[in-house]
Design a protein around this motif. Structure first.
Motif, short mmCIF file in Angstrom:
data_model
loop_
_atom_site.label_atom_id
_atom_site.label_comp_id
_atom_site.label_asym_id
_atom_site.label_seq_id
_atom_site.Cartn_x
_atom_site.Cartn_y
_atom_site.Cartn_z
N ARG A 142 -7.45 2.58 -7.34
CA ARG A 142 -8.89 2.52 -7.51
C ARG A 142 -9.15 1.34 -8.57
O ARG A 142 -8.26 1.01 -9.62
N LYS A 198 0.76 -1.12 -0.17
CA LYS A 198 -0.09 -0.03 -0.19
C LYS A 198 0.83 1.14 0.00
O LYS A 198 0.35 2.32 0.23
N ARG A 237 -2.15 6.08 -3.97
CA ARG A 237 -3.77 5.79 -4.21
C ARG A 237 -4.09 4.86 -5.16
O ARG A 237 -3.34 4.61 -6.09
N THR A 267 -13.26 6.54 -7.55
CA THR A 267 -13.24 6.41 -6.12
C THR A 267 -11.88 5.90 -5.88
O THR A 267 -11.65 4.68 -6.33
N TRP A 268 -11.07 6.52 -4.98
CA TRP A 268 -9.63 6.25 -4.84
C TRP A 268 -9.64 5.65 -3.29
O TRP A 268 -10.09 6.26 -2.31
N GLU A 269 -8.42 4.84 -3.03
CA GLU A 269 -8.43 4.39 -1.62
C GLU A 269 -6.96 4.55 -1.42
O GLU A 269 -6.12 4.15 -2.42
#
Length: 376
Positions: free
Chosen positions: A369, A175, A367, A285-287
């Protein structure tokens, strides 16, 4: 092998003396950073502006603004022989063609214009001394001439460890921005510098693909963006004057360019492709890490081909001077290929200076998505 570009203080084939700051390097060896024939006459500077302030809320991605500590893991990840292509841009993002004298006759006959210099970077990082890099660029070839790589220019450079800010490593490495990523530059950008003073800020953003099979090694790639700055005494501010960028792939441990990469079969050229639209980074939508968006969408942001960008802006509210770069990694390596990744990725680097000119912050963000194909 050619000698270093005219006006350079580099010594051919030898490591140059260590340089204590990017600012002094840019001032004394600007032509070594941008060799003769690469960008031609100095480019017109673009005025720096801003729209908003960057907040350092990103999770586990902050690097200390004090002199950085380079550990052995970072040094090992950043070191190696990296092959790819280097492209020179002016301050507006227009690529500079390779001079006609280096063009193969076949390309001249076809009327083709090339902007990608095949490149090789032999990088060795040590925790105590910082970054040493031997940079090579090759004369273009027509067709697959794997045994005919000819070095057009070679030059060596050093970046002191105190000027390098490595990306922090999160608990979940998948991540985080890949280990070996960094940004670097002077610890102080004089707000009262002399007119025409120069400095360079560099961003290196790595991306590691997952192995395709158990026991195999995943492909490692990275993007390096150098932002060449010049002080404008009339505006009393630093301004972007040129950009130099690489797209590179790791192919073997560091050996100081003792073996040269082949002239064919390597990474694809990238500078001749179109830029990606702004919406690539802002929609969906990004995480992952918090990213506050572009600071100056109409002034200071330069979109480069294949999802790379540079942004140099002044925050008029806080007085912070911010140099940023980023890279969009799609779910596949080419539009005609099937997806090779489950997600699309955006990685970014920022280096911020306070109104007193001192380095205030160095941050990174990653990030993700869902890919377009995954949504179907």
């Amino acid at each position: 092998l050619h000698t270093p570009p005219r006006g350079s203080t580099e010594t051919p084939h030898l490591v140059t003396p260590a340089m204590s700051a990017f600012s002094s390097l840019a001032a004394s060896t600007a032509s070594a950073r941008v060799p003769a024939g690469a960008t031609g006459a100095p480019s017109r500077s673009s005025k720096i502006g801003t729209l908003s302030r960057f907040s350092g809320r990103a999770r586990s991605v902050r690097a200390s603004a004090s002199p950085a500590s380079l550990d052995a893991d970072f040094a090992a990840a950043a070191s190696g022989e990296w092959e790819g292509h280097r492209v020179y841009f002016d301050a507006t993002g227009t690529p500079t063609p390779i001079p006609e004298k280096f063009m193969p006759p076949a390309f001249k006959e076809w009327g083709q214009v090339l902007v990608d210099w095949q490149s090789q970077c032999a990088m060795n990082v040590t925790p105590d001394e910082g970054i040493y890099a031997r940079e090579l660029r090759f004369i273009p070839t027509a067709g697959c001439e794997a045994d005919s790589s000819t070095v057009e220019t070679q030059w060596d450079r050093k970046v002191d460890a105190s000027e390098v800010s490595p990306a922090a490593v999160a608990d979940d490495a998948a991540k985080a921005v890949a280990r070996g990523s960094y940004n670097a530059g002077p610890l102080f950008l004089d707000p009262d510098a002399e007119d025409g003073a120069e400095a360079v800020v560099e961003h290196c953003l790595g991306f590691d693909d997952a192995p395709k099979s158990p026991g195999a090694e995943g492909k490692r790639s990275r993007v390096r963006v150098q932002q060449h700055l010049r002080f404008d005494d009339a505006e009393k501010t630093w301004a972007l004057s040129a950009i130099s960028a690489w797209k590179e792939f790791y192919y073997e441990p560091f050996n100081n360019a003792a073996s040269l990469c082949a002239s064919c079969g390597g990474p694809n050229k990238w500078g001749e492709y179109p830029v990606m639209p702004l919406e690539t980074f802002t929609e969906g939508t990004w995480e992952g890490d918090v990213w506050d968006g572009f600071l100056g969408q109409s002034d200071g942001l330069v979109l480069l081909p294949t999802g790379i960008y540079s942004e140099v802006v002044m925050d008029k509210t806080t007085g912070d001077f911010v140099c940023s770069a980023g890279w969009f990694v799609p779910d596949r390596d080419a539009s005609y290929l099937p997806p090779s990744r489950d997600v699309e990725t955006h990685i970014a680097s920022r280096r911020s200076y306070g109104d007193d000119g001192a380095l205030r912050d160095a941050t990174f963000a990653k990030r993700e998505r869902a890919s377009t194909s995954a949504k179907k």
